[in-house]
Write an enzyme that holds these catalytic residues in place. Sequence first.
Site, PDB file in Angstrom:
ATOM      1  N   LYS A  99       1.451  10.083 -14.971  1.00  0.00           N
ATOM      2  CA  LYS A  99       0.057   9.562 -13.966  1.00  0.00           C
ATOM      3  C   LYS A  99      -1.032   9.731 -14.676  1.00  0.00           C
ATOM      4  CE  LYS A  99      -2.486  11.482 -11.567  1.00  0.00           C
ATOM      5  NZ  LYS A  99      -3.318  12.571 -10.666  1.00  0.00           N
TER       6      LYS A  99
ATOM      7  N   CYS B 265       5.236  -1.196   9.628  1.00  0.00           N
ATOM      8  CA  CYS B 265       5.645  -0.208   8.762  1.00  0.00           C
ATOM      9  C   CYS B 265       7.084   0.435   9.482  1.00  0.00           C
ATOM     10  CB  CYS B 265       4.783   1.073   8.951  1.00  0.00           C
ATOM     11  SG  CYS B 265       4.945   2.549   7.951  1.00  0.00           S
TER      12      CYS B 265
ATOM     13  N   CYS C  78      -3.818   1.846  12.045  1.00  0.00           N
ATOM     14  CA  CYS C  78      -3.393   1.148  10.928  1.00  0.00           C
ATOM     15  C   CYS C  78      -2.875  -0.375  11.339  1.00  0.00           C
ATOM     16  CB  CYS C  78      -2.115   1.841  10.258  1.00  0.00           C
ATOM     17  SG  CYS C  78      -1.474   1.128   8.916  1.00  0.00           S
TER      18      CYS C  78
ATOM     19  N   CYS D 238      -3.181   6.629   5.987  1.00  0.00           N
ATOM     20  CA  CYS D 238      -1.934   7.068   5.840  1.00  0.00           C
ATOM     21  C   CYS D 238      -1.920   8.584   5.270  1.00  0.00           C
ATOM     22  CB  CYS D 238      -1.068   6.015   5.034  1.00  0.00           C
ATOM     23  SG  CYS D 238       0.789   6.540   5.175  1.00  0.00           S
TER      24      CYS D 238
ATOM     25  N   CYS E  45      -1.602   6.135  12.601  1.00  0.00           N
ATOM     26  CA  CYS E  45      -0.881   4.883  12.558  1.00  0.00           C
ATOM     27  C   CYS E  45      -1.442   3.921  13.714  1.00  0.00           C
ATOM     28  CB  CYS E  45       0.374   5.161  13.168  1.00  0.00           C
ATOM     29  SG  CYS E  45       1.348   6.257  11.954  1.00  0.00           S
TER      30      CYS E  45
END
Length: 312
Positions: free
Chosen positions: A220, A306, A300, A290, A297
């Site tokens: 990463k 989702c 969102c 998230c 949620c």
Amino acid sequence: MCSPQESGMNAVGVRMVTRSRSRGPGAGQQGRREKPALLRREEAAAEGRKSYSPVKRQRKAPRLNVAYEASEGEKGEGAEHLQSPAWEPQDWRRQLENIRTMRSGKDAPVDQLGAEHCYDLSAPPKVRRYQVLLSLMLSSQTKDQVTAGAMQRLRARGLTVDSILQTDDSTLGTLIYPVGFWRNKVKYIKQTSAILQQRYDGDIPASLAELVALPGVGPKMAHLAMAVAWGTVSGIAVDTHVHRIVNRLRWTKKATKSPEETRRALEEWLPRELWSEINGLLVGFGQQTCLPLRPRCQACLNRALCPAAHGL
């Protein structure tokens, strides 16, 4: 002149030769003169059989077989359109657009305190690249706010390869504390800085393979270093935020168990032009909406799209 008897004998002789020629190969001159007539009779008989000649049907059969095999086996350039399309997640484009909308304010910690904001803009290019790499090494398992604070303290003392190598381990530990695993990071920073001084004249490597070979530098960090320090997109940088969100959205064929496994699965289908955007987009989304625990949620835009929303 020949006598009648001799003439009769010659005629009989001719007839005998003719019969022997019709039964097999003979050597008589007059038998050879009879051959064209026999051939004409055979050719005349063969004319009536032309319509069902087996030889011509045999010539056509191979061509039919070749055409059939090419279509069934999907061979050649013309068969490319028969290949199945690559796998991609359901509704991923709508999900991505919703995340972009939710991230349009650019007000997450990563937007102000990420690796691209932690180096000294007035420093020489080589020093800036070193500072980018160091900020990435400090950021592992650490919040952006803590990483930014450690970088500020290091830069106040003049953050270069030489200055780090001249700093004792105890002082360096004090400067970077409380980043995660700070004792290990003191050791990795010293080792990596020594390698950069000896092999790269104080600069950082310009290839992914050389970056990941440095102590304390993972995939990463290496992908982000290539993007921020060198302006090269070498792959998708996947941290815990990206790993979590990709699995919640089912953006992989099957659940993945590590960020590196997630990176490989994501790169299989995500268009390359989105690779540089996806890390910052999902990291900020993970910091604000998230969340690892008790995700928001209800706020969102993807709550209806989702797959994991109903199970959280």
